[in-house]
Design a protein around this motif. Sequence first.
Motif, PDB file in Angstrom:
ATOM      1  N   UNK A 116       0.828  -1.229   0.000  1.00 56.79           N
ATOM      2  CA  UNK A 116       0.000   0.000   0.000  1.00 56.79           C
ATOM      3  C   UNK A 116       0.849   1.260   0.000  1.00 56.79           C
ATOM      4  N   UNK A 117       2.146   1.152  -0.320  1.00 58.92           N
ATOM      5  CA  UNK A 117       2.973   2.368  -0.244  1.00 58.92           C
ATOM      6  C   UNK A 117       4.293   2.203  -0.962  1.00 58.92           C
ATOM      7  N   UNK A 118       5.112   3.246  -0.867  1.00 61.24           N
ATOM      8  CA  UNK A 118       6.433   3.237  -1.487  1.00 61.24           C
ATOM      9  C   UNK A 118       7.385   2.341  -0.730  1.00 61.24           C
ATOM     10  N   UNK A 119       7.499   2.595   0.578  1.00 62.33           N
ATOM     11  CA  UNK A 119       8.315   1.725   1.416  1.00 62.33           C
ATOM     12  C   UNK A 119       7.374   0.661   1.993  1.00 62.33           C
ATOM     13  N   UNK A 120       7.688  -0.606   1.757  1.00 55.32           N
ATOM     14  CA  UNK A 120       6.718  -1.675   2.030  1.00 55.32           C
ATOM     15  C   UNK A 120       7.112  -2.514   3.244  1.00 55.32           C
ATOM     16  N   UNK A 121       8.349  -3.008   3.274  1.00 61.40           N
ATOM     17  CA  UNK A 121       8.804  -3.866   4.379  1.00 61.40           C
ATOM     18  C   UNK A 121      10.182  -3.427   4.849  1.00 61.40           C
ATOM     19  N   UNK A 122      10.459  -3.671   6.124  1.00 64.80           N
ATOM     20  CA  UNK A 122      11.792  -3.438   6.689  1.00 64.80           C
ATOM     21  C   UNK A 122      12.319  -4.780   7.192  1.00 64.80           C
ATOM     22  N   UNK A 123      13.430  -5.210   6.637  1.00 67.37           N
ATOM     23  CA  UNK A 123      14.037  -6.486   7.021  1.00 67.37           C
ATOM     24  C   UNK A 123      15.196  -6.156   7.964  1.00 67.37           C
ATOM     25  N   UNK A 124      15.125  -6.646   9.205  1.00 70.06           N
ATOM     26  CA  UNK A 124      16.120  -6.284  10.229  1.00 70.06           C
ATOM     27  C   UNK A 124      16.782  -7.544  10.779  1.00 70.06           C
ATOM     28  N   UNK A 125      18.103  -7.524  10.874  1.00 70.25           N
ATOM     29  CA  UNK A 125      18.864  -8.641  11.452  1.00 70.25           C
ATOM     30  C   UNK A 125      19.830  -8.131  12.512  1.00 70.25           C
ATOM     31  N   UNK A 126      19.936  -8.882  13.603  1.00 67.94           N
ATOM     32  CA  UNK A 126      20.958  -8.624  14.621  1.00 67.94           C
ATOM     33  C   UNK A 126      22.031  -9.694  14.471  1.00 67.94           C
ATOM     34  N   UNK A 127      23.286  -9.260  14.462  1.00 68.05           N
ATOM     35  CA  UNK A 127      24.400 -10.205  14.285  1.00 68.05           C
ATOM     36  C   UNK A 127      25.619  -9.674  15.017  1.00 68.05           C
ATOM     37  N   UNK A 128      26.688 -10.476  15.038  1.00 72.81           N
ATOM     38  CA  UNK A 128      27.926 -10.008  15.669  1.00 72.81           C
ATOM     39  C   UNK A 128      28.627  -8.980  14.796  1.00 72.81           C
ATOM     40  N   UNK A 129      28.416  -9.048  13.473  1.00 71.87           N
ATOM     41  CA  UNK A 129      29.013  -8.031  12.601  1.00 71.87           C
ATOM     42  C   UNK A 129      28.015  -7.634  11.516  1.00 71.87           C
ATOM     43  N   UNK A 130      28.258  -6.461  10.923  1.00 73.52           N
ATOM     44  CA  UNK A 130      27.319  -5.889   9.955  1.00 73.52           C
ATOM     45  C   UNK A 130      27.247  -6.704   8.660  1.00 73.52           C
ATOM     46  N   UNK A 131      28.366  -7.309   8.283  1.00 72.39           N
ATOM     47  CA  UNK A 131      28.387  -8.055   7.020  1.00 72.39           C
ATOM     48  C   UNK A 131      27.439  -9.257   7.090  1.00 72.39           C
ATOM     49  N   UNK A 132      27.530 -10.003   8.192  1.00 71.17           N
ATOM     50  CA  UNK A 132      26.635 -11.160   8.357  1.00 71.17           C
ATOM     51  C   UNK A 132      25.180 -10.710   8.429  1.00 71.17           C
TER      52      UNK A 132
END
Length: 423
Positions: A374-390
């Motif tokens: 229903x919009x421009x921004x639709x979903x936010x996928x969020x992950x917690x990890x020990x480092x940003x790359x993973x």
Amino acid sequence: RIAIIGSGGREHSICQKIYESRNVNSLFCIPGNGGTENIATNVEKNIKDFEKIKNFLKEKVIDLTIVGPEEPLVNGIVDFLRKHDLNVFGPDKFCSKLEGSKIFTKKICDLKKIPTANFKILNDLKNSIKYLENKKYPLVVKADGLAAGKGVYICNNFLDAKKAVEEIFDGKFGEAKEVLIEDFLEGEEMSFFLLYDNKSFKVFNTAQDHKRVFEGDKGKNTGGMGAYSPSRLISRELEEKIIKKIILPTLNYLKKENGKYIGFLYAGLMIKNNEPYLIEYNVRMGDPECQTILPLLENDFLDVLVNCVNGNLENINLKWKNKKSLCIVLTSKGYPEKFKNNILIENLNNIENNTDQFIFHAGTKLIKEKYYSTGGRVLNIVMLERNYKDARNKCINLIDKINWNNGHYRKDIGYKVIDEIWE
């Protein structure tokens, strides 16, 4: 009994964090989205209709109302609800001018010697164009009022700048009496958040947002394509500078003018040679920074908010998980320009949130157990990890699993901190 006003990814993440609280009995979202519908009662009300919202809050005997987006704050919803003896988390109308008028904020910077870009306020098209003829480029042209993150033009030459002031005075973002023209600040951006109860404040983590629509920070500005938290730039020394040079002078000014600020304050900063410069204030949590930061919080979030509204924030000791958080925004193809709505997103029902993985809905609705955009921004996928790359790799794997044909996203969120070179 809690009500949250708003319908974006920020509100879904606030809703989720409150849903996890041991103290919540009933949870309402006005109007909410497809994601909030699973954990709260969505209430179809127009957030511009303060009277109807007040009647609903009274009828349901709501103990605390949390205002997510900027527009109702700037339009004075907090003052209106407080007048009717309702508890609200959010700054009053006067303090909300920090976001509602970029010129108001710049005048405070001038008065309080807060470090910021050199600027000029102009009140008509002819003089603006004349002023731009003699300027060095790049420079920044800003609409004064709210523009949903889209009223800022980074102009590389005179013709870009001329077009920007023409669009602003032509009413692209509503009636414009003034325009703000700023020198371009070199450096790296950082989002710095506070929680303030009008007496004392707590730093509520940091993030870096990615505003441009395409990889390598190319293309048009958006409301935000992703973020990571905490910012790679933050240090104790830098935090002390930000508080001393930017935050305290601002809060002292608002206090002196009898403003009542209870809520989040978000300082958008440019950091150059470990020195902070204020770009802008927002009087609420950022979006998608909120979705990125909240999963890192270990405290009972409702407990934190209740103490803030009651003026007891100094009793709270904020605790953060020792992890990195990264968020990728999945948008409709074509955003921030033309895009299609009501497109089915098929594979969402098979994916569960867990302590390190979250899908926060922004522009969705739930119809007969199926999710539609229903919009421009639709979903936010969020992950917690020990480092940003993973964290980023896991976000991308999850987006692949969702496999939404109408989706667009940036694969390079966090590239500066992950330290890869993008051509």
